[in-house]
Design an enzyme around this catalytic site. Structure first.
Site, mmCIF file in Angstrom:
data_model
loop_
_atom_site.group_PDB
_atom_site.id
_atom_site.type_symbol
_atom_site.label_atom_id
_atom_site.label_comp_id
_atom_site.label_asym_id
_atom_site.label_seq_id
_atom_site.Cartn_x
_atom_site.Cartn_y
_atom_site.Cartn_z
ATOM 1 N N GLY A 20 0.811 -1.205 0.000
ATOM 2 C CA GLY A 20 0.000 0.000 0.000
ATOM 3 C C GLY A 20 0.846 1.258 0.000
ATOM 4 N N ARG A 24 7.241 1.857 0.989
ATOM 5 C CA ARG A 24 7.539 0.441 1.207
ATOM 6 C C ARG A 24 7.883 -0.225 -0.120
ATOM 7 N NH1 ARG A 24 3.273 -2.124 4.805
ATOM 8 N NH2 ARG A 24 4.293 -0.703 6.281
ATOM 9 N N ARG A 43 1.634 11.053 -9.041
ATOM 10 C CA ARG A 43 0.975 11.318 -7.758
ATOM 11 C C ARG A 43 1.747 10.734 -6.571
ATOM 12 N NH1 ARG A 43 -5.550 11.291 -8.786
ATOM 13 N NH2 ARG A 43 -5.486 12.051 -10.942
ATOM 14 N N ARG A 87 -0.338 -8.851 -3.045
ATOM 15 C CA ARG A 87 -0.325 -7.767 -2.068
ATOM 16 C C ARG A 87 0.644 -8.122 -0.947
ATOM 17 N NH1 ARG A 87 -1.437 -4.016 1.351
ATOM 18 N NH2 ARG A 87 -2.533 -4.379 3.322
ATOM 19 N N SER A 90 0.779 -4.717 5.750
ATOM 20 C CA SER A 90 0.558 -4.966 7.174
ATOM 21 C C SER A 90 -0.905 -5.258 7.426
ATOM 22 C CB SER A 90 1.023 -3.770 8.007
ATOM 23 O OG SER A 90 0.339 -2.602 7.602
ATOM 24 N N ASP A 204 0.110 -5.083 14.304
ATOM 25 C CA ASP A 204 -0.526 -4.733 15.563
ATOM 26 C C ASP A 204 -1.640 -5.743 15.832
ATOM 27 O OD1 ASP A 204 -3.278 -3.315 14.594
ATOM 28 O OD2 ASP A 204 -1.634 -2.840 13.238
ATOM 29 N N ARG A 217 10.135 -2.991 12.077
ATOM 30 C CA ARG A 217 9.195 -3.291 11.002
ATOM 31 C C ARG A 217 9.873 -3.810 9.749
ATOM 32 N NH1 ARG A 217 3.573 -0.366 11.038
ATOM 33 N NH2 ARG A 217 3.210 -0.311 13.279
#
Length: 235
Positions: A20, A24, A43, A87, A90, A204, A217
């Protein structure tokens, strides 16, 4: 080139990993790909193409939520010929057995609604992963020092959720984790004859409140990228 992807013909590989977060995508490309080059920055949604073990791979950010993911997945499949879309992202853990840092390989993706709802009308379509990718990801996860869970997830377009009753029902019905994109990805892949999978790191936990510290992470996210790449090119 499309409205949202400024890549030239031939710039996008048939295999695309979709985090996403565009940064990353940058981190994964620089960490896992050889000769990675920027192919899209329209963008600020960064996309890179390089090679992994001799295979050409694109890592393209999708943005947050199913509407944003739908834009990029549609263009990647229809205009650039992507055939395998995985995909990497997280998610929030929902079951007591799922721990922070674990990896979830999503077999199915439940959702309240997605951009594809208008097509199905009264039908509740059941979005699911490509079986061969799912099997390959399960095999690729063996031997890694990380907990792995395979099963259903919940794709929500509400980040700041105020429906604890809905979350309770997800937990009751065995949903492993919650994220924001996979259900639409699986639906689009089914529509266009592509392969799709979601490999997710638990960052989380909705029940315990535990969260993965920011300095840990990248190391933890590396496991899901490794699984995704091995699954994409399993013989």
């Amino acid at each position: 080139m499309t409205i949202h992807i400024g890549a030239a013909p031939g710039d996008i590989a048939e295999t695309v990993l979709m985090p996403g977060d565009p940064y990353r995508a940058k981190w994964a490309a620089e960490t896992f790909l050889q000769d990675a080059r920027l192919v899209n920055d329209v963008r600020g949604m960064l996309g890179y193409t390089g090679t992994w073990n001799g295979h050409v791979v694109t890592i393209q950010g999708s943005g947050m939520g199913m509407p944003s993911l739908s834009i990029y997945a549609n263009e990647l499949i229809r205009d650039f010929g992507a055939k395998t879309l995985i995909r990497i992202g997280s998610c929030g853990g929902m079951q007591p057995s799922v721990k922070v840092r674990d990896v979830i390989i999503a077999m199915t993706a439940t959702t309240v609604g997605s951009p594809s709802d208008s097509i199905f009308r009264e039908v509740n379509f059941a979005p699911c992963a490509d079986w061969n990718l799912l099997q390959a990801a399960a095999q690729a996860a063996k031997g890694l020092d990380v907990g792995v869970h395979i099963g259903g997830i919940y794709s929500s377009d509400t980040f700041y959720d105020e429906r604890p009753d809905l979350n309770e029902q997800m937990v009751r019905h065995g949903i492993l984790g919650v994220e924001m994109e996979a259900a639409e990805l699986y639906t689009l892949a089914a529509r266009h004859g592509a392969r799709a999978l979601a490999v997710l790191t638990v960052s989380d936990h909705l029940q315990t409140g535990e969260a993965l510290p920011s300095d840990q992470r990248e190391r933890s996210f590396g496991d899901m990228v490794d699984i995704a790449l091995k699954a994409a090119f399993a013989s």
